[in-house]
Every structure is written in structure tokens, then in C-alpha cells.
Scaffold this active site. Structure first.
Site, PDB file in Angstrom:
ATOM      1  CG  ASP A   1      27.148  29.749  18.451  1.00 15.14           C
ATOM      2  OD1 ASP A   1      26.534  29.488  19.492  1.00 15.14           O
ATOM      3  OD2 ASP A   1      28.033  30.621  18.388  1.00 15.14           O
TER       4      ASP A   1
ATOM      5  CG  ASP B   1      26.770  30.181  13.782  1.00 11.36           C
ATOM      6  OD1 ASP B   1      27.754  29.401  13.776  1.00 11.36           O
ATOM      7  OD2 ASP B   1      26.813  31.314  14.267  1.00 11.36           O
TER       8      ASP B   1
ATOM      9  CG  ASP C   1      31.052  32.453  10.412  1.00 11.82           C
ATOM     10  OD1 ASP C   1      31.594  32.782  11.490  1.00 11.82           O
ATOM     11  OD2 ASP C   1      29.861  32.680  10.148  1.00 11.82           O
TER      12      ASP C   1
ATOM     13  NE  ARG D   1      46.744   9.357  17.943  1.00  9.06           N
ATOM     14  CZ  ARG D   1      46.358   8.661  19.014  1.00  9.06           C
ATOM     15  NH1 ARG D   1      45.340   7.815  18.928  1.00  9.06           N
ATOM     16  NH2 ARG D   1      47.006   8.777  20.161  1.00  9.06           N
TER      17      ARG D   1
ATOM     18  NE  ARG E   1      26.801  37.651  22.085  1.00 10.72           N
ATOM     19  CZ  ARG E   1      28.062  37.544  22.414  1.00 10.72           C
ATOM     20  NH1 ARG E   1      28.997  37.669  21.504  1.00 10.72           N
ATOM     21  NH2 ARG E   1      28.408  37.307  23.652  1.00 10.72           N
TER      22      ARG E   1
ATOM     23  CB  ALA F   1      11.221  24.723  26.626  1.00  8.26           C
TER      24      ALA F   1
ATOM     25  N   GLY G   1      35.803  31.033  19.472  1.00  8.91           N
ATOM     26  CA  GLY G   1      35.286  30.409  20.693  1.00  8.91           C
ATOM     27  C   GLY G   1      35.592  28.925  20.692  1.00  8.91           C
TER      28      GLY G   1
ATOM     29  CB  THR H   1      31.299  27.172  16.311  1.00  7.60           C
ATOM     30  OG1 THR H   1      30.281  27.927  16.976  1.00  7.60           O
ATOM     31  CG2 THR H   1      30.775  26.780  14.947  1.00  7.60           C
TER      32      THR H   1
ATOM     33  NE  ARG I   1      36.090  35.924  18.585  1.00  4.81           N
ATOM     34  CZ  ARG I   1      35.568  35.053  19.459  1.00  4.81           C
ATOM     35  NH1 ARG I   1      36.046  34.968  20.680  1.00  4.81           N
ATOM     36  NH2 ARG I   1      34.548  34.268  19.101  1.00  4.81           N
TER      37      ARG I   1
END
Lengths: 328, 328, 328, 328
Positions: free
Chosen positions: D132, D134, D107, D29, D176, D191, D15, D130, D76
Site C-alpha cells: 500500500d 502508506d 504500521d 545473511r 482502503r 487511465a 498482509g 506492504t 494477524r
């Protein structure tokens, strides 16, 4: 007449404005649609004189509609002001078989184009691209709406700090001859005072108004000052003078400067530029020449460059009037 | 010790910074959570001296987490520098039964608070809120991340016009004593040169570097200049001098100015301010006093104000080093 | 007639739109300027029925010109659709000595107001505030320009990921009955296809166009879909169907949703709202009633609500035509 | 070992994330600085298999530091999961004399790279890109900070409309397997509730909390829901269920979706990407291989890919804890 136009040149000239790329894209794609070849000249007239160009296809202009600046670059060309420069430009265009020119820029650009067209019989069409909105023959110029948003976003940020500290801010915005940006961004930003070249209110009126603001309970104030305003020598001296006369204020100055010219264009400017760009080509195909495309009451128009080359339209007096009501 | 804290006062002082409101909100809500009363004092120490405050409930701070500036307003208090001023402040706090103070601001704010705490035995806790990131004892100050984003967005816009016109721009950013904003925003904006107070490269090196940039094919250049840099008298004279020595450049100046202090805080600053605000109250409840909360390696820490009151942490030499590699 | 208006009520009703606060501010300040009292009713007609209001002064509306949403809150009122509800509303207005109502909202709001005015002889003036731009009698509604910018900024971001992955994105934007947002944001975002309720191109034409796009060298495509478009059951089924028929595409869906209604208003919307708000009061003072203020060719106009209450103006066919040229 | 590295390949895979372009620029560079040739492969591993690349010079990466997406495109690759695919990739790299690979991605990308390195003795260095966040072995991944800002800006807009209408909004954000984006953007956006996969609070607790919010005077509420949360089947069913059980609420859903992946990177992400990109090359020159560069406590680190390939770091429990205090 449309048979005559088989290849055109497009260029950007003068100060750059957000949306110029959207206009280039529209010109290039309209050319492809109508099966006309399109050359993109770099750095305005200077690129024609130096034969610095490339052929543009629909894919040359992909992913540029949202980019500030101009991929064709812009410059002011001294050479083009000479007879020799224009002759060289003409020779290059003739060699490249360019039948007409699309000029994206301001009134200086169009006036130069008109002279060139009259000297060498090269049809020109102008597309108004300048943040100043100071061109007769169109209600809006490309880049103006974006510049207004840039200014109000900047003033919103300064307002945060102004109201946190109970300060008086003088904020200079672009507009050497015209107060369009100052007036509209001033109303949009909720400025307490707006100083424009078209309406010199004078220092005393300004001081009186600022005192009244404070009496009415306002603890911070924003004064938007057009570059061309003459209330003070310049914005720094104006702030200093006000500071001396109203010592209870902590007066600060911000000059918004060149960032007003940049940034991703607003939707309004992208749509405007797209419409003007396509119509520029369609007007050429209809045999029109030496015109500027413009927008009036949401309709795309063609005005003779000759008729618009001097002066610019007036500021909105109604808006100036209500700006006083709004800052009560 | 936590039994002692039944009511606290919170205030913002010094230059305002985006995220101060998020910190106020966190302090107020943590107080509600732990059943402590909370008074919000206006305009920093001056509000304590003038007894200008209101009691804050969780609903007092609704919808402020995303607002720039500070709802408690900020000021520098001359009165608080006098013994009489501080006595008055103490009397007011005692009268209002305030057991401790939470100070949101910079090192000047904390130093004043420490003196006050030592004189009158009022525990203070500092929360570092300043865009300059120049406080020992914390890796990040509230507002710094937002200011960096504001600067890079402004420079991105100027880059549009710089590259459209092949220009050299000198852009002054905040930082009188420290080059944090200049260095990080300079790397983030892809500046060709970064001039900071901590590292005087000198005019000759700058000129050499700009020439090398142009030889390598760059047609426009951005130089970020911290306010406190001494390569020129000031950014305008620096630009003029460079313009004289490199006449092929059209050198322009933009001073970003006060808009760096405003704007809706970034997520990073909101989360940081929220964490610091809650922990400020929790540290007080744990009996800590005369400390500043900070963040190191993603953990909230407490540092004695006494230990951090002089000097500030160093700029990142590694980042300075790679900035040369990146502008190749 | 102006002598009759000593106190007015103002409210916002229906879907909220960026710039409603700027309109409230203008109404309140124009009232102060003309020495009229002004009550702000909360949650539209429901607030009148529940007598939920506060008196507004120029300081009540400070620092709201740049805030999205509406400080007066909005709601759809079932009670106002009943005779009893309207009687209660009238009784409350009479009790509070309100002489006229300013209604900020959409056509449903105005139609309700007209019925009320005819039943109880309370003059009403409507100010068009809705992102949908679907109201006859004005070229632009408050909030529309901001929503367009919100959409193009969102699509610009999705374009980043679309072109990084060679994907086909279907992006749903608001517009149940009207394609204004879809058409203008689609042109502004450089969408490959724009699907609107006013012009059902059909699935086959869409598929053909997408194939042609790819043949012409485009590796990613954006299709903007108005909520009310009927090319598919809904945007998800449309994407699935296209994915089945063109398996070489990886089709993705994003529904931009409610964030289109929020955000700080653009300068255009702030100026528009300010002008409409002031003129709403001035028209009332001139004895006009049961009208909506609007803008046509940059002039503020008054239209009888009776004349505008059905249907809405057409989409710009010219823009629809050039959208095909631009996506070549 | 550094003598071995004369030419490297760089690619982006998985992604896309804002800041990938800044990382590519830094890699290119740094290569130029250390006199290493650099090939940019398109569409990740697939481009290596298809020999789709171009040689990169410092000018190839001009003006990309502020662009979202990736100029090298991402994909991918199924082929790379086969022995034949990897053999083809190796043959191409050998033919092109590529001595090492720099992999920008997540990963999955690194695990694939490690297998390849072990099979064919091609050193690889991973750069974590990424949204995420994660990935073990780095405190921050490139793109995460920008995504947080994108989410809080979107929620700020939805908050405008939520508080204008007294509504309950469920907003789904990416994540996810991990709640990093939800937790941090939830705290940043203020929130009322945050639902993440790591901590299933259950429907009853959610309902109780929402009731308590309303009792405490809140008239609108925002619930941030990570994609991977399991409180409901999905966010739509969750909203429907809550709506049934709390009929006084008007529950709405917004799925922020792919726009979280796009946009101009924040200053934080640009600086992070720049630092990681340069160090990736410097680590290679130091003889390191099969590592991922990361950042811990503001220092650039190298971790064996083997050690980080399973699992990811924990969410910040402290932040989760204070999120309850903040929403009081």
C-alpha cells in the site's frame, strides 16, 4: 503384474525442461494415490549410483508445479555408461527394494534406461521432458510449449528495438538437430525468415528474400536461426556475411541461450506433465514396461522405447510452407 | 516567455528505451492541453534534416503508453554532425515554424542539441531516455527500471537451469561504461558475483570468491558481468579462463543482449516518462531552455545541459558493499 | 471454383480473444499471396451494415501478431438479426464486390453467417476465435491457450498470498456453459478442487474434500470455480456457505474477470491462428464454403458449419479423473 | 551497544507483500555475515507466542529472492493484543535467548512491536513491507512497485478487450485508506479517470469527464477506482449508476483483488528489500532500537517508530494534477 510394484524410483536426466517438476509431482502423487512408495533420486542415474535419494510424499512436491528446473536436479552420468556403474546402480536399487524406475528426460535417458532394464530386469517408464520436442512417439514433449513462449517473448522485445532502428536481427534459438523451436517460434514471432537444419535454403535465397522484404516496405527484419542450421558457419559469421552483401542493413545478433530452458511452465506443459506423470504410474501398474508415455491427438499413449529410440518425428512441412506466405 | 512557444518538435534519438513512447505521449498531450502544436520528427535529428515528420494530436498517441520501442523511431545521424546538416535542420524547422525542440534520448543527443541551440537559437529540452541510467542530473532515466526487470527475469530463468545442473553461469548485461544495470540486477537476481567497470576486482579475487561460495554449500553460481568490465578480455574468455582454473565447474555463458532494450515498460518507467514529458513542456512555457528534465528525490528538476554533459553519476557504493554480504 | 474469389471481407465478432489479430494478419497476407483483395470490416456484422471498412494490405497488419484484442474491433450486432439488416449488409458487400466473408469468432458468429450465406449466396468461412474452447469441429480455439496461461499466472500469484496466510481461496474463471478453462487451468494451477458445470459434485462432497485436504497437511487451498458452476448461487455465496460450515477457514474470493480475454497471445495461439487464417483462404480458393476451419490432431480441417452449430465437444473426463489424484 | 546482540528473531506480519522473502534473506545473511544467530518465527507474533520457529542459515534462504509471499508465513495475532499473549511471547524469546526482533510488515505490526519493546525491553526494528506504500518514514515500501506492475499488466489486458469492444471499464485496485496504488497505476496504465479516497471528485465531475473523453474521440475508457474511494457505494453500484446516466456506454467492472499481493517481486523491490534487510541488522548493531528502516532519496534511513505510527505520507499532488493533462 501390478502386484509387483510396491516401490518406484523417479529421476530427471539430461537437459532440464520447464514442467519436469509438474511431472515429478504427478508421479509422486499418483504413487500416494495407488499406495506405492516413491523414492526421488538426485541428478539422474548418477544419484542412483551414489545412492543419493529421498523418500517422497505428497507434501514433498507442494508448490512446485509452477517452478522451472527440477527439484531432483539433473546431470549426465558418465559412470552409468560403464558396466560397473550400472551394476552399482542395480545393487542400490535392489537394496532399496525399488521395483521400477520412472525416467523423466530425453531419448538418451530412455536408451540408457532400456539397456539397464534389459541387463537387470528393472522395468522402466520414460516421460518425455525436453524443450526440443524431438522425440518420436509423442506429439509434444514437456517444456517445449514453455520454451516457445519464452522465445517469442524475447523476440517481441527485440522486435521493439529492431523496428525502432530499422535493423536486421539474427536470433539464434535452441535446436542442434531439429528445427521445431525455430519453426514454431519463428511463425509465432512473425519472423521474416526461419533457418532450420531440416531445410537448407542457402545464402542466396536468404539474401534474395531479405531484399524482397525491404522492397515490399518492411524496414526491419527478424531472422530466426536454429542452432543446427548450416546456412553460415554460425550465426555470427552468417550475420557478418549478410551484412557485407547487403550493406544497407545494420545486422545484429542475439543468441537467446539458456534462458530458453527455464521459467515457470505454461499451463499446457503443466497439464501435459501432470497427465503423463499419472499415466506413467498407471501403465506400470497395468504391467507395461520399457515404454515411454506420450500424447497423440490428446490421448495418452505408451510406445516401446525400443521403437522410438532412433530418429525423431519430422517437422511440420505445412507450417514451413505457410511461413513463407505469412512473411509476405 | 511562454508566448514564444506556439509549436514544438519532438523526437527520439540514440538507443531506444522502454518508456520512450510514454514520454512522447506525455509531450503530445501536454502540448494539446496548453494549446501548442506538436510535430513528431522521425529517426531523431535525421528526420529533421530530411523533413520527415507528422503533426501529432492526442489521438496519435493512444494505446502507446505500454509499448516498447519508439513510434518516432530512432537513429544516430551522421549528417547532424556536420555544419551543413544542422543548417538544413534549422531551415526545415524555421519553415515549419517550430519554436523549440524536445529531445528524448541520452547525453549524446543532448550535447548535439545544445550545439544546435547555441548555433541557431532554437530552445531545446532534453528528456533522459536510456536503459543505462548513466546521465548526470537525474536519479533515474526512462527505461532503466524496465531493463532491470527484464534482466532479473532472464537471470531467474537461467537460475532454474543453473541450479538443476549445479553450474556456473556468466551472464553479460548491458553497460559499456557504467555498471548500474549489472549492480542492481545482480543484487536483484541474487548473483554470487557482480563484475562492473567501476570496480575491477581481478581474476584472483573472483576465483577465491567462487571457491568460497562452493565451500559454503552453494552448488550453482551466477556471475553478472557488465559489458564494460575488464576482468577478462570478454565474457567468453573470462568463462574459459575460470573454467580452466576451476575444473570442477561447468562454466556457461549467456549474453542477454538486445532484448534488454525492449518490452512493455514497467509502471515506474511509464509514470516517470509521463511526468518528465509534461514538465518538459511546462518548463519550456516557463521560459527555460537548454535544460534536461530529471528526477531527484521524487521531484522533477531542470538541469542545464551544459552542466551535465560530461561524465555520469557514480554507482551506489553502499549497494556494492552490501552485495558482498548478500551473497554469503 | 477459385476463379470466383477476387475479393473477400474479414471481420471479428463476439467476445474478443487473444490471437484474433494473428488470424487477421494471416488472412490478409494469404490474400496478398494469392492476389485476392481484402477488406477489413469493423465491429463484425455491424460494420458490414454500416459500410465501415478499409482495404487491407500486408503492411496494414504489421506488428500485430503479438497484440491482444482485435484491430478490427468486435461487437454483437442486433441489426444483423433482422432481415433488413442482412439485406443492407448484402447490398454493401455487393456494391463493394466482396465475393466471400471470413468470420473470426464463436458459434453465434458462424450461425449468423450461415443464415446469411443461405439467404444471399455469399460463401462464408469461419475461424474459431474464443477463449472458451467450446466449439465443435476443432480441438482448440484461438485464445484458449493464452487464457489458460493468464489464469494460471493469476492463480500462482494468489497462491503466494494463500500459502502465506493459510487461506482458502475461491477463484472464479470464465466459462458459462463449459468447464474447459476451469478444468485445465485448475489442473495447471494445482488447484485442490475444480467446480465445473458439467459435473456438479455438490456442497457436501466439496466440504468433505476440503476437510480431507487439511487433514493431509495442506494449510491453504485453492478452489477454481467456472462461472457456470451451480454448487452455490454464485461464487460469493458459495464461499460464504463454506466459511460458515468450516469456520476454521478464512475463505476469500477472487473473480479473475475480463483480463482473461486480453494479453499478448501465446506462441501456440499465434501459430494456430496463423495456420487457420491461411487455410481459410486456401479452402475458399478450393471452392469450399460455409465451413469452419479447425484443428484436429495437428491437421487443419474443414467442418460444415451446419454440422457444428449445436452443442460443443465434451470436457476431457480423463483429465477430470486425474485432477483428483493430483490434489491428494 | 552492539555487543548485546548475539541472536535475533525475524518475522513477517500483516498482509503479505512481494519482496518480503528478499528482506528475510537479507536479514538472515547479514546475521551470518556479522556472526549473529537468527531465528525465523512463523506467522508473525503468533509464532512467537506458540514458539514456532526455526534457526536460519544462509542456505535456508537460497532461491527465495524471486518468490512472492513469505516463507515465514504471516498472520494477524489476536493473542498478541493481550497482556498474557505478550508475556508468553517474551518468555519464549527469553528462553530462546533472543536479543532483538526484526519485524517485516506494516504500521500495525510496528505499533505492536513498539508496545512490546516498551513493556519488555526487547529492541525492535521494523522493515516496511506492504503493497500500500502508506507508511510514514519511507518513500517506498517493499511490494509497492511490484503491485503497481501487476496492476498495470492487468489493466493492459483489460484495455485490449475494452478497446476491441468500445467499452467503459471500472477497475478496482487495493487501497482502503490511500490512493497510492490507484494514482500511480492509473497514470501508468493510461487511465481516463482515477478515483481515490484523498480527492473526491464526485459523480457529476466523473460523468462530465467521461462525456468529454468520448467527444474527444475516445471510444473506450478505463476508470481506476481505489477500494476506499467514495464516489459510489462501491465499484459495482458506481458502474451501474454511470451506466444509467450514460446509456451509450457498456459499463463493466473488474476487481483485481488478491493477485495484487502476489507474484515474483520486481527488481526494484528486491533491491529495496535487500538494502533494508541488511541495514536493519547494521542499525541494531549500532545500538539503534525501536526504529523503522526506510528509504529517502535513495539513502537508507532510520525513523523512530513512535514518530511514524500515526497517519501516512500524502499522495503526490503533482502526479494527480498531471493525470488530468495525460488523459486529454
Amino acid at each position: 503384474m501390478s502386484k509387483d510394484i510396491k516401490k518406484i524410483g523417479v529421476m530427471t536426466s539430461g537437459g532440464d525442461a520447464p514442467g519436469m517438476n509438474a511431472a515429478i509431482r504427478a508421479v509422486v502423487r499418483a504413487c500416494a494415490y495407488y499406495d506405492i512408495k516413491c523414492l526421488g533420486f538426485y541428478r539422474g542415474y548418477q544419484g542412483i549410483i551414489e545412492n543419493d535419494y529421498e523418500e517422497m510424499s505428497p507434501r514433498s512436491v507442494k508448490n512446485i508445479i509452477n517452478k522451472g528446473g527440477t527439484i531432483l536436479k539433473s546431470a549426465r552420468s558418465k559412470d552409468f555408461r560403464t558396466k560397473e556403474g550400472r551394476q552399482k546402480a542395480y545393487d542400490n536399487l535392489k537394496e532399496a527394494k525399488v521395483d521400477a524406475l520412472v525416467l523423466i528426460g530425453g531419448d538418451g535417458t530412455f536408451t540408457g534406461g532400456l539397456i539397464f532394464s534389459q541387463e537387470y530386469d528393472i522395468p522402466v517408464v520414460g516421460i518425455p521432458g525436453t524443450i526440443d520436442n524431438d522425440i518420436r512417439g509423442t506429439q509434444f514433449t514437456i517444456g517445449y510449449d514453455t520454451a516457445l513462449n519464452t522465445v517469442v517473448e524475447a523476440v517481441d522485445k527485440i522486435r521493439d528495438t529492431a523496428s525502432s532502428h530499422n535493423r536486421l536481427f539474427f536470433i539464434e534459438v535452441m535446436g542442434r538437430d531439429a528445427g521445431f523451436i525455430a519453426l514454431n517460434s519463428g511463425v509465432g514471432a512473425g519472423a521474416e525468415e526461419i533457418l532450420i537444419p531440416e531445410e537448407n535454403i542457402g545464402l542466396d535465397t536468404l539474401l534474395e528474400s531479405l531484399k524482397r522484404s525491404r522492397r515490399s516496405g518492411k524496414t526491419s527484419s527478424i531472422v530466426i536461426v536454429a542452432e543446427g542450421d548450416k546456412t553460415g558457419e554460425n550465426v555470427f559469421e552468417l550475420a557478418e556475411e549478410v551484412g557485407k552483401r547487403l550493406p544497407e542493413y545494420e545486422a545484429k545478433v542475439t543468441v537467446i541461450g539458456h534462458l530458453q530452458r527455464g521459467g515457470s511452465p505454461s499451463c499446457f506443459d503443466r497439464v501435459l506433465a501432470s497427465r503423463l506423470g499419472v499415466k506413467a504410474i498407471e501403465f506400470l501398474l497395468d504391467g507395461k514396461r520399457d515404454i515411454m508415455v506420450g500424447i497423440e491427438n490428446n490421448i495418452i499413449t505408451a510406445s516401446d522405447i525400443d521403437a522410438i529410440k532412433t530418429g525423431h518425428h519430422d517437422i511440420n512441412r505445412e507450417l514451413l510452407r505457410i511461413s513463407d506466405i505469412l512473411s509476405i
